[in-house]
Design an enzyme around this catalytic site. Structure first.
Site, PDB file in Angstrom:
ATOM      1  N   ARG A  74       2.831  11.959  27.372  1.00  0.00           N
ATOM      2  CA  ARG A  74       3.202  10.661  26.793  1.00  0.00           C
ATOM      3  C   ARG A  74       4.699  10.599  26.494  1.00  0.00           C
ATOM      4  O   ARG A  74       5.322   9.548  26.644  1.00  0.00           O
ATOM      5  CB  ARG A  74       2.361  10.434  25.534  1.00  0.00           C
ATOM      6  CG  ARG A  74       2.694   9.214  24.710  1.00  0.00           C
ATOM      7  CD  ARG A  74       2.276   7.928  25.406  1.00  0.00           C
ATOM      8  NE  ARG A  74       2.644   6.778  24.584  1.00  0.00           N
ATOM      9  CZ  ARG A  74       3.869   6.245  24.521  1.00  0.00           C
ATOM     10  NH1 ARG A  74       4.856   6.765  25.239  1.00  0.00           N
ATOM     11  NH2 ARG A  74       4.119   5.218  23.751  1.00  0.00           N
ATOM     12  N   TYR A  78      -8.118 -10.299  20.637  1.00  0.00           N
ATOM     13  CA  TYR A  78      -6.744  -9.783  20.586  1.00  0.00           C
ATOM     14  C   TYR A  78      -5.741 -10.854  21.026  1.00  0.00           C
ATOM     15  O   TYR A  78      -4.638 -10.943  20.486  1.00  0.00           O
ATOM     16  CB  TYR A  78      -6.588  -8.534  21.466  1.00  0.00           C
ATOM     17  CG  TYR A  78      -7.078  -7.267  20.793  1.00  0.00           C
ATOM     18  CD1 TYR A  78      -6.281  -6.603  19.859  1.00  0.00           C
ATOM     19  CD2 TYR A  78      -8.330  -6.736  21.073  1.00  0.00           C
ATOM     20  CE1 TYR A  78      -6.723  -5.451  19.227  1.00  0.00           C
ATOM     21  CE2 TYR A  78      -8.785  -5.582  20.452  1.00  0.00           C
ATOM     22  CZ  TYR A  78      -7.975  -4.940  19.528  1.00  0.00           C
ATOM     23  OH  TYR A  78      -8.407  -3.813  18.903  1.00  0.00           O
ATOM     24  N   ASP A 130      -6.259   1.028  29.443  1.00  0.00           N
ATOM     25  CA  ASP A 130      -6.525   0.368  28.166  1.00  0.00           C
ATOM     26  C   ASP A 130      -7.261  -0.931  28.445  1.00  0.00           C
ATOM     27  O   ASP A 130      -7.128  -1.503  29.528  1.00  0.00           O
ATOM     28  CB  ASP A 130      -5.225   0.089  27.406  1.00  0.00           C
ATOM     29  CG  ASP A 130      -5.510  -0.201  25.938  1.00  0.00           C
ATOM     30  OD1 ASP A 130      -5.618   0.753  25.154  1.00  0.00           O
ATOM     31  OD2 ASP A 130      -5.675  -1.388  25.587  1.00  0.00           O
ATOM     32  N   ARG A 158     -12.433   7.667  23.880  1.00  0.00           N
ATOM     33  CA  ARG A 158     -11.062   8.105  23.556  1.00  0.00           C
ATOM     34  C   ARG A 158     -10.925   9.627  23.601  1.00  0.00           C
ATOM     35  O   ARG A 158     -10.219  10.222  22.801  1.00  0.00           O
ATOM     36  CB  ARG A 158     -10.625   7.557  22.195  1.00  0.00           C
ATOM     37  CG  ARG A 158     -10.636   6.032  22.121  1.00  0.00           C
ATOM     38  CD  ARG A 158      -9.533   5.380  22.933  1.00  0.00           C
ATOM     39  NE  ARG A 158      -8.252   5.477  22.293  1.00  0.00           N
ATOM     40  CZ  ARG A 158      -7.710   4.520  21.519  1.00  0.00           C
ATOM     41  NH1 ARG A 158      -8.313   3.381  21.347  1.00  0.00           N
ATOM     42  NH2 ARG A 158      -6.553   4.690  20.973  1.00  0.00           N
ATOM     43  N   ARG A 195      -3.930  11.161  21.696  1.00  0.00           N
ATOM     44  CA  ARG A 195      -2.933  11.840  20.868  1.00  0.00           C
ATOM     45  C   ARG A 195      -3.398  13.121  20.179  1.00  0.00           C
ATOM     46  O   ARG A 195      -2.575  13.910  19.727  1.00  0.00           O
ATOM     47  CB  ARG A 195      -2.396  10.875  19.812  1.00  0.00           C
ATOM     48  CG  ARG A 195      -1.399   9.896  20.378  1.00  0.00           C
ATOM     49  CD  ARG A 195      -1.162   8.763  19.413  1.00  0.00           C
ATOM     50  NE  ARG A 195      -2.430   8.089  19.119  1.00  0.00           N
ATOM     51  CZ  ARG A 195      -2.550   6.949  18.461  1.00  0.00           C
ATOM     52  NH1 ARG A 195      -1.489   6.359  17.978  1.00  0.00           N
ATOM     53  NH2 ARG A 195      -3.723   6.407  18.261  1.00  0.00           N
TER      54      ARG A 195
HETATM   55  O1  CP3 Z   1      -9.828   8.478  26.682  1.00  0.00           O
HETATM   56  C1  CP3 Z   1     -10.188   7.284  26.792  1.00  0.00           C
HETATM   57  O2  CP3 Z   1     -11.100   6.793  26.135  1.00  0.00           O
HETATM   58  C2  CP3 Z   1      -9.543   6.453  27.881  1.00  0.00           C
HETATM   59  C3  CP3 Z   1      -8.476   5.605  27.495  1.00  0.00           C
HETATM   60  C4  CP3 Z   1      -8.628   4.441  26.512  1.00  0.00           C
HETATM   61  C5  CP3 Z   1      -7.566   4.054  25.659  1.00  0.00           C
HETATM   62  N1  CP3 Z   1      -7.945   2.912  25.028  1.00  0.00           N
HETATM   63  C6  CP3 Z   1      -6.283   4.765  25.539  1.00  0.00           C
HETATM   64  C7  CP3 Z   1      -5.365   4.444  24.439  1.00  0.00           C
HETATM   65  C8  CP3 Z   1      -9.681   3.546  26.313  1.00  0.00           C
HETATM   66  C9  CP3 Z   1     -11.069   3.544  26.930  1.00  0.00           C
HETATM   67  C10 CP3 Z   1      -9.221   2.574  25.378  1.00  0.00           C
HETATM   68  C11 CP3 Z   1     -10.031   1.426  24.945  1.00  0.00           C
HETATM   69  C12 CP3 Z   1      -9.495   0.509  23.940  1.00  0.00           C
HETATM   70  N2  CP3 Z   1      -8.196   0.115  23.767  1.00  0.00           N
HETATM   71  C13 CP3 Z   1     -10.290  -0.191  23.020  1.00  0.00           C
HETATM   72  C14 CP3 Z   1     -11.800  -0.123  22.944  1.00  0.00           C
HETATM   73  C15 CP3 Z   1     -12.268   1.064  22.189  1.00  0.00           C
HETATM   74  C16 CP3 Z   1     -11.994   0.971  20.713  1.00  0.00           C
HETATM   75  O3  CP3 Z   1     -11.216   1.832  20.240  1.00  0.00           O
HETATM   76  O4  CP3 Z   1     -12.564   0.104  20.067  1.00  0.00           O
HETATM   77  C17 CP3 Z   1      -9.440  -1.000  22.240  1.00  0.00           C
HETATM   78  C18 CP3 Z   1      -9.852  -1.918  21.130  1.00  0.00           C
HETATM   79  C19 CP3 Z   1      -8.116  -0.799  22.738  1.00  0.00           C
HETATM   80  C20 CP3 Z   1      -6.861  -1.479  22.282  1.00  0.00           C
HETATM   81  C21 CP3 Z   1      -5.857  -0.531  21.769  1.00  0.00           C
HETATM   82  N3  CP3 Z   1      -5.194   0.400  22.539  1.00  0.00           N
HETATM   83  C22 CP3 Z   1      -5.383  -0.428  20.451  1.00  0.00           C
HETATM   84  C23 CP3 Z   1      -5.859  -1.260  19.283  1.00  0.00           C
HETATM   85  C24 CP3 Z   1      -4.425   0.596  20.427  1.00  0.00           C
HETATM   86  C25 CP3 Z   1      -3.559   1.017  19.275  1.00  0.00           C
HETATM   87  C26 CP3 Z   1      -4.284   1.887  18.309  1.00  0.00           C
HETATM   88  C27 CP3 Z   1      -4.167   3.322  18.722  1.00  0.00           C
HETATM   89  O5  CP3 Z   1      -5.201   4.010  18.750  1.00  0.00           O
HETATM   90  O6  CP3 Z   1      -3.025   3.741  18.984  1.00  0.00           O
HETATM   91  C28 CP3 Z   1      -4.353   1.130  21.747  1.00  0.00           C
HETATM   92  C29 CP3 Z   1      -3.463   2.218  22.198  1.00  0.00           C
HETATM   93  C30 CP3 Z   1      -4.085   3.332  22.965  1.00  0.00           C
HETATM   94  N4  CP3 Z   1      -5.054   3.211  23.918  1.00  0.00           N
HETATM   95  C31 CP3 Z   1      -3.719   4.708  22.849  1.00  0.00           C
HETATM   96  C32 CP3 Z   1      -4.513   5.395  23.774  1.00  0.00           C
HETATM   97  C33 CP3 Z   1      -4.478   6.859  24.086  1.00  0.00           C
HETATM   98  C34 CP3 Z   1      -2.628   5.267  21.932  1.00  0.00           C
HETATM   99  C35 CP3 Z   1      -1.262   4.862  22.403  1.00  0.00           C
HETATM  100  C36 CP3 Z   1      -0.290   6.030  22.573  1.00  0.00           C
HETATM  101  O7  CP3 Z   1      -0.680   7.108  23.034  1.00  0.00           O
HETATM  102  O8  CP3 Z   1       0.913   5.817  22.302  1.00  0.00           O
END
Ligand code: CP3
Length: 363
Positions: free
Chosen positions: A54, A167, A91, A41, A45
């Site tokens: 975004r 999920y 994602d 990640r 944000r």
């Molecule tokens: O920089 C990176 O790592 C690349 C992008 C990336 C994202 N999600 C962007 C993201 C990667 C590799 C992920 C993986 C991901 N997504 C996982 C596995 C890693 C982990 O955290 O366990 C999981 C479980 C998800 C599912 C997911 N995506 C959730 C539960 C959420 C909401 C919680 C949150 O952090 O907001 C997301 C949204 C998400 N994925 C965001 C980003 C940047 C935030 C959304 C936004 O910017 O509005």
């Protein structure tokens, strides 16, 4: 003079065996003079430049499916901090979305999906849609491959079948994923079919990223840790091992990193039998323990495992903790990372400090 020439020749030979990409070298088993570094990640944000991009899109998935913007957001942390790896901005939930199990991201709440529960639901999944639906993601990979600096490795990724299924069954995030764990016990046949369909989809999605230019692939099994060992073997380790074996045939030059978060004692089985090139450690596993464990099992590249919360705390303590991890893995290939993703409240300065500290460290 002869001695000098001999020494230079020796150094050149060492250089010849090292590629220009530290991250790929570590995955190939080369120790090098410092760990390679990227952070889960690392885009997101906590970066003002991410929030700026975004705000130009209506939804998070729109950002994932717009190659221009997804490419830019992938590059932001690499440009700012100089990591050795760029992880594709996407994602894990794009896979169910692509199979016809739609995903929405609700502002401030996280992902929302329909609840998966029946044979009828299984018949709604359509593998033939995957590559078409995710074409913009593969286009992003192609653009990144063409623009990344020569020392930065491009990392593609997917969710693991269990974490994706979890999920889908819960209809979103959950604290302990009780509904998914219960479906696996009450309807093991149906659940096995779901895991098998997701396994095929994950292989297809990762192979497509490799074809488009991804140089390493990580599989996120973020919720492996909610399962007891027998179940973890059946729903996490075994499917991921099958994915690794199939990718070795489809894209033999692209190493795979498995991240079974919370696997605990099952990390030993991952090191022994998964066939992965890299193993991602969460914060519960001491690096010393993991290092001696992989020594006994013939070695593979370890990745991890600084507590993401350390980046919110006092800088000196954070850097000392990072150094302790590097020392614990000394003389073994290490990809430095966090034990889970960068938290949204992290300051970019903390990440900058960490990366420059690690880039000047020697193992
Ligand atoms: O920089 C990176 O790592 C690349 C992008 C990336 C994202 N999600 C962007 C993201 C990667 C590799 C992920 C993986 C991901 N997504 C996982 C596995 C890693 C982990 O955290 O366990 C999981 C479980 C998800 C599912 C997911 N995506 C959730 C539960 C959420 C909401 C919680 C949150 O952090 O907001 C997301 C949204 C998400 N994925 C965001 C980003 C940047 C935030 C959304 C936004 O910017 O509005």
């Amino acid at each position: 003079l002869n001695l000098v020439i001999e020494e230079e020749t020796r150094l050149n030979e060492v250089d010849m065996t090292l590629r220009r990409k530290p991250l790929l070298d570590r995955l190939a088993g080369k120790v090098g003079d410092r760990p390679a570094i990227w952070l889960m990640r690392q885009a997101g944000r906590y970066l003002p430049e991410y929030r700026e991009i975004r705000s130009q899109t209506r939804s998070f998935l729109e950002l994932c499916y717009t190659p221009d913007l997804a490419t830019e957001v992938t590059l932001q942390p690499v440009r700012r901090f100089g990591m050795d790896g760029a992880i594709l901005f996407s994602d894990i939930l794009v896979v169910p979305d692509a199979l016809g199990w739609p995903v929405r991201f609700v502002e401030g709440e996280g992902p929302r999906l329909e609840r998966f529960s029946s044979q009828r639901d299984l018949s709604r999944l359509d593998a033939t849609r995957l590559r078409g639906h995710l074409a913009p993601v593969y286009e992003t990979v192609r653009r990144l491959e063409a623009t990344l600096p020569g020392n930065v490795a491009l990392i593609g990724f997917s969710g693991a079948p269990w974490t994706l299924a979890a999920y889908m069954v819960e209809g979103g995030g959950a604290r302990e994923f009780h509904a998914a764990r219960l479906l696996a016990r009450q309807e093991p046949g149906l659940f096995a079919d779901l895991i098998e369909q997701l396994t095929d989809a994950v292989v297809d999605h990762l192979a497509a990223q490799a074809e488009a230019g991804a140089e390493a692939l990580q599989i996120f099994d973020s919720w492996a840790g909610v399962l007891p060992p027998q179940e973890l073997k059946r729903w996490c380790l075994d499917p991921c091992s099958r994915i690794v074996a199939r990718l070795k045939k489809l894209c033999p030059d692209v190493p795979v990193i498995l991240f079974p978060r919370g696997a605990g004692a099952s990390y030993v089985a991952y090191a022994r039998e998964s066939g992965a090139s890299g193993l991602g450690l969460d914060t519960s596993v001491p690096m010393e323990w993991a290092a001696s464990m992989v020594d006994r099992l013939g070695g593979l590249c370890l990745q991890g495992n600084l507590d993401p919360v350390a980046l919110l705390g006092p800088p000196e303590a954070m850097l000392a903790e990072a150094s302790a991890i590097v020392e614990a893995a000394a003389r073994r290939p290490l990809i430095f990372n966090l034990g889970h993703g960068v938290l949204p409240q992290t300051s970019p300065e903390a990440v900058a400090r960490l990366v420059s500290h690690l880039k000047s460290s020697r193992s």
